[in-house]
Design a protein around this motif. Structure first.
Motif, PDB file in Angstrom:
ATOM      1  N   SER A 274       0.874  -1.178   0.000  1.00  0.00           N
ATOM      2  CA  SER A 274       0.000   0.000   0.000  1.00  0.00           C
ATOM      3  C   SER A 274       0.912   1.229   0.000  1.00  0.00           C
ATOM      4  N   GLY A 275       0.337   2.378  -0.357  1.00  0.00           N
ATOM      5  CA  GLY A 275       1.114   3.625  -0.327  1.00  0.00           C
ATOM      6  C   GLY A 275       1.945   3.847  -1.578  1.00  0.00           C
ATOM      7  N   THR A 276       2.840   4.824  -1.508  1.00  0.00           N
ATOM      8  CA  THR A 276       3.564   5.303  -2.695  1.00  0.00           C
ATOM      9  C   THR A 276       4.490   4.236  -3.301  1.00  0.00           C
ATOM     10  N   TYR A 277       4.927   3.251  -2.485  1.00  0.00           N
ATOM     11  CA  TYR A 277       5.810   2.196  -2.991  1.00  0.00           C
ATOM     12  C   TYR A 277       5.073   0.876  -3.262  1.00  0.00           C
ATOM     13  N   ALA A 278       3.739   0.899  -3.300  1.00  0.00           N
ATOM     14  CA  ALA A 278       2.975  -0.352  -3.447  1.00  0.00           C
ATOM     15  C   ALA A 278       3.358  -1.117  -4.720  1.00  0.00           C
ATOM     16  N   ALA A 279       3.486  -0.403  -5.842  1.00  0.00           N
ATOM     17  CA  ALA A 279       3.793  -1.086  -7.114  1.00  0.00           C
ATOM     18  C   ALA A 279       5.165  -1.761  -7.045  1.00  0.00           C
TER      19      ALA A 279
ATOM     20  N   PHE B 287       5.324  19.406  -4.657  1.00  0.00           N
ATOM     21  CA  PHE B 287       6.616  19.804  -5.205  1.00  0.00           C
ATOM     22  C   PHE B 287       6.635  21.234  -5.776  1.00  0.00           C
ATOM     23  N   GLN B 288       5.451  21.808  -6.033  1.00  0.00           N
ATOM     24  CA  GLN B 288       5.398  23.034  -6.861  1.00  0.00           C
ATOM     25  C   GLN B 288       6.241  24.183  -6.322  1.00  0.00           C
TER      26      GLN B 288
ATOM     27  N   GLY C 119       5.360   8.694  -6.283  1.00  0.00           N
ATOM     28  CA  GLY C 119       5.898  10.051  -6.057  1.00  0.00           C
ATOM     29  C   GLY C 119       6.761  10.508  -7.216  1.00  0.00           C
ATOM     30  N   ALA C 120       7.513   9.577  -7.805  1.00  0.00           N
ATOM     31  CA  ALA C 120       8.372   9.928  -8.947  1.00  0.00           C
ATOM     32  C   ALA C 120       7.527  10.272 -10.173  1.00  0.00           C
ATOM     33  N   ALA C 121       6.423   9.546 -10.337  1.00  0.00           N
ATOM     34  CA  ALA C 121       5.534   9.837 -11.477  1.00  0.00           C
ATOM     35  C   ALA C 121       5.025  11.272 -11.354  1.00  0.00           C
ATOM     36  N   LYS C 122       4.605  11.649 -10.148  1.00  0.00           N
ATOM     37  CA  LYS C 122       4.062  12.996  -9.930  1.00  0.00           C
ATOM     38  C   LYS C 122       5.166  14.051 -10.081  1.00  0.00           C
ATOM     39  N   PHE C 123       6.351  13.768  -9.548  1.00  0.00           N
ATOM     40  CA  PHE C 123       7.436  14.758  -9.606  1.00  0.00           C
ATOM     41  C   PHE C 123       7.780  15.111 -11.050  1.00  0.00           C
ATOM     42  N   VAL C 124       7.925  14.085 -11.880  1.00  0.00           N
ATOM     43  CA  VAL C 124       8.350  14.325 -13.270  1.00  0.00           C
ATOM     44  C   VAL C 124       7.282  15.130 -14.023  1.00  0.00           C
ATOM     45  N   LYS C 125       6.020  14.849 -13.742  1.00  0.00           N
ATOM     46  CA  LYS C 125       4.952  15.619 -14.409  1.00  0.00           C
ATOM     47  C   LYS C 125       4.954  17.066 -13.908  1.00  0.00           C
TER      48      LYS C 125
ATOM     49  N   ALA D   3       5.191   4.964 -18.166  1.00  0.00           N
ATOM     50  CA  ALA D   3       3.894   5.121 -18.842  1.00  0.00           C
ATOM     51  C   ALA D   3       3.104   6.245 -18.181  1.00  0.00           C
ATOM     52  N   ALA D   4       3.134   6.313 -16.863  1.00  0.00           N
ATOM     53  CA  ALA D   4       2.399   7.356 -16.136  1.00  0.00           C
ATOM     54  C   ALA D   4       3.010   8.736 -16.402  1.00  0.00           C
ATOM     55  N   GLN D   5       4.310   8.775 -16.612  1.00  0.00           N
ATOM     56  CA  GLN D   5       4.974  10.077 -16.823  1.00  0.00           C
ATOM     57  C   GLN D   5       4.779  10.597 -18.249  1.00  0.00           C
ATOM     58  N   GLY D   6       4.590   9.704 -19.210  1.00  0.00           N
ATOM     59  CA  GLY D   6       4.372  10.109 -20.600  1.00  0.00           C
ATOM     60  C   GLY D   6       5.512  10.971 -21.117  1.00  0.00           C
ATOM     61  N   GLY D   7       5.160  11.964 -21.924  1.00  0.00           N
ATOM     62  CA  GLY D   7       6.163  12.832 -22.565  1.00  0.00           C
ATOM     63  C   GLY D   7       6.970  13.645 -21.567  1.00  0.00           C
ATOM     64  N   ALA D   8       6.460  13.800 -20.350  1.00  0.00           N
ATOM     65  CA  ALA D   8       7.163  14.601 -19.336  1.00  0.00           C
ATOM     66  C   ALA D   8       8.509  13.984 -18.966  1.00  0.00           C
ATOM     67  N   ALA D   9       8.665  12.664 -19.239  1.00  0.00           N
ATOM     68  CA  ALA D   9       9.921  11.993 -18.866  1.00  0.00           C
ATOM     69  C   ALA D   9      10.989  12.129 -19.953  1.00  0.00           C
ATOM     70  N   ASP D  10      10.597  12.567 -21.127  1.00  0.00           N
ATOM     71  CA  ASP D  10      11.543  12.613 -22.241  1.00  0.00           C
ATOM     72  C   ASP D  10      12.790  13.429 -21.892  1.00  0.00           C
ATOM     73  N   GLY D  11      13.952  12.850 -22.145  1.00  0.00           N
ATOM     74  CA  GLY D  11      15.218  13.550 -21.918  1.00  0.00           C
ATOM     75  C   GLY D  11      15.871  13.226 -20.580  1.00  0.00           C
ATOM     76  N   ILE D  12      15.133  12.682 -19.617  1.00  0.00           N
ATOM     77  CA  ILE D  12      15.702  12.424 -18.280  1.00  0.00           C
ATOM     78  C   ILE D  12      16.824  11.395 -18.382  1.00  0.00           C
TER      79      ILE D  12
END
Ligand code: BEZ
Length: 391
Positions: A39-44, A208-209, A231-237, A262-271
């Motif tokens: 459960s929580g942010t590390y569940a996956a 993070f904003q 949390g990483a998915a949200k940060f990158v977006k 997949a959750a980050q989509g185009g926002a991850a490009d270049g990382i």
């Protein structure tokens, strides 16, 4: 001769007093404990480690050393405060023969105090805390994942070589984030870089904003971060939404994009990230593993699944040598130390401190895919500061 409480309970509970040749035939199941977040942010992450382990087990016919496996899982909620009770549920309650997990380094630190006392064979399947194979290392504790240093230190030189000499750091403020930044800073100052700002975010906050606005105003050459899972998915977006994606190159240990591309989509490009695994690694073991994982789960494999898969494969080799006799701990440890795996990550062996010796890859996200740019550090061997094993 003295017996630890664990050795005594273990012998009584799991027929460890049987002669070796009769052990597997006795029908005693092998109890494997999983201390993981479900459960929580590390569940996956917890689910992929579990499924990686189960995939390897199924490839061994559901048995290790001739013994059928019985899984005992506890949701550790990535909560260090609950770790002692959760570890005891598995060790004293379920009387597991082998303990595996966790994901969170704070949970691992609490777990280490208990497993060192109770002498239970332990395979750490994610948490990168330095102490696990450093100051708190123990003969009966192995790690199939990585140390913090291995995945963070090499990125510093990569950044400086790319001309990024002024960096801002951002991380979840618990042991893993703190150690990751310390390892990065060690490499960065050696390579001639300067850290201009360090931003610590409480775990598992995803607010993070405000910090990203601070980074935008600061205009560093690049940013190095530690975030993982949801949390990483949200940060990158958020990084892309703040207009930083095209302006300030983003780097990190590979957890920033693992399992969340997949959750980050185009926002991850270049990382760009450094890690001991990449989806695109071109070796037969990786190809076979990724296909089998997808078939078994319907999901794509990631670095977390690899650590679970390798943990069970290492145990399979070692338990075969002792014919499933977990009571023969000295021989079992020697057999684990001799493990050699053709892992999906490449060649795998344990160091003297029981941490993997492994290549660290430089990866970059291009068009939604994690590409391998090269090897950032060959045969990376954690310094294992404070560990006396094998010395
Ligand atoms: C850790 O706490 O050690 C950790 C958690 C998630 C990804 C990588 C490391």
């Amino acid at each position: 001769m003295t017996f630890s409480r664990r050795a005594f309970l273990g012998a009584a509970a799991s027929s460890a007093l049987l002669p070796r040749r009769l052990f597997a035939a006795s029908g005693a199941k092998l109890k494997v404990g999983l201390l993981l977040p479900y459960s929580g942010t590390y569940a996956a992450l917890g689910h992929n480690i579990t499924d990686g382990m189960k995939l390897a087990a199924s490839e061994h016919g559901g048995k290790l050393g001739g013994r059928e496996i019985e899984w005992k899982a506890v949701d550790d909620e990535s909560d260090p405060a609950k770790a002692p009770a959760n570890v005891n549920k598995l060790i004293a309650g379920e009387k597991v023969d082998i303990l595996t997990g966790p994901v969170h380094s704070g949970v691992a630190m609490a777990m280490m105090q208990i497993v060192r006392q109770e002498n239970v064979l332990t395979i750490v399947t994610n948490a990168g805390a330095q102490a696990v194979t450093g100051t708190l290392c123990a003969p009966h504790v192995f790690r199939t994942s990585f140390s913090n240093w291995q995945v963070s230190y090499p990125c510093a030189e990569v950044m400086v070589k790319a001309g990024h000499k002024k960096a801002a750091l951002m991380f979840w403020n618990y042991s893993f984030g703190q150690e990751s930044m310390a390892a990065f800073k060690e490499g960065y100052s050696k390579a001639g870089g300067t850290v201009v700002k360090e931003i610590a975010v409480p775990f598992p906050s995803t607010e993070f904003q405000a910090n990203l606005s601070e980074i935008a105003a600061l205009k560093p050459d690049a940013v190095f971060v530690f975030f993982a899972g949801a949390g990483a998915a949200k940060f990158v977006k958020d990084y892309a939404d703040a207009g930083l994606q095209q302006k300030v190159p983003l780097y990190g240990s590979g957890f920033l994009t693992e399992g969340v591309l997949a959750a980050q989509g185009g926002a991850a490009d270049g990382i760009r990230t450094t890690l001991h695994y990449a989806d695109a690694l071109d070796n037969p073991a990786n190809k076979k593993f990724r296909e089998a994982f997808k078939k078994a789960t319907g999901r794509d494999a990631d670095v977390y699944a690899v650590a679970g898969y390798d943990a069970v494969n290492a145990l399979a080799q070692a338990l075969d040598k002792v014919k499933g006799d977990t009571g023969a701990q000295k021989e079992l440890i020697a057999a684990l130390e001799a493990t050699r795996l053709d892992s999906p990550r490449g060649r795998f062996r344990f160091s003297k401190a029981h941490n993997p010796v492994q290549d660290i890859y430089l990866r970059q996200v291009k068009g939604g895919k994690e590409m391998v740019l090269g090897v950032a550090m060959k045969d990376a061997d954690d310094p294992a500061t404070g560990c006396k094993l094998g010395k």
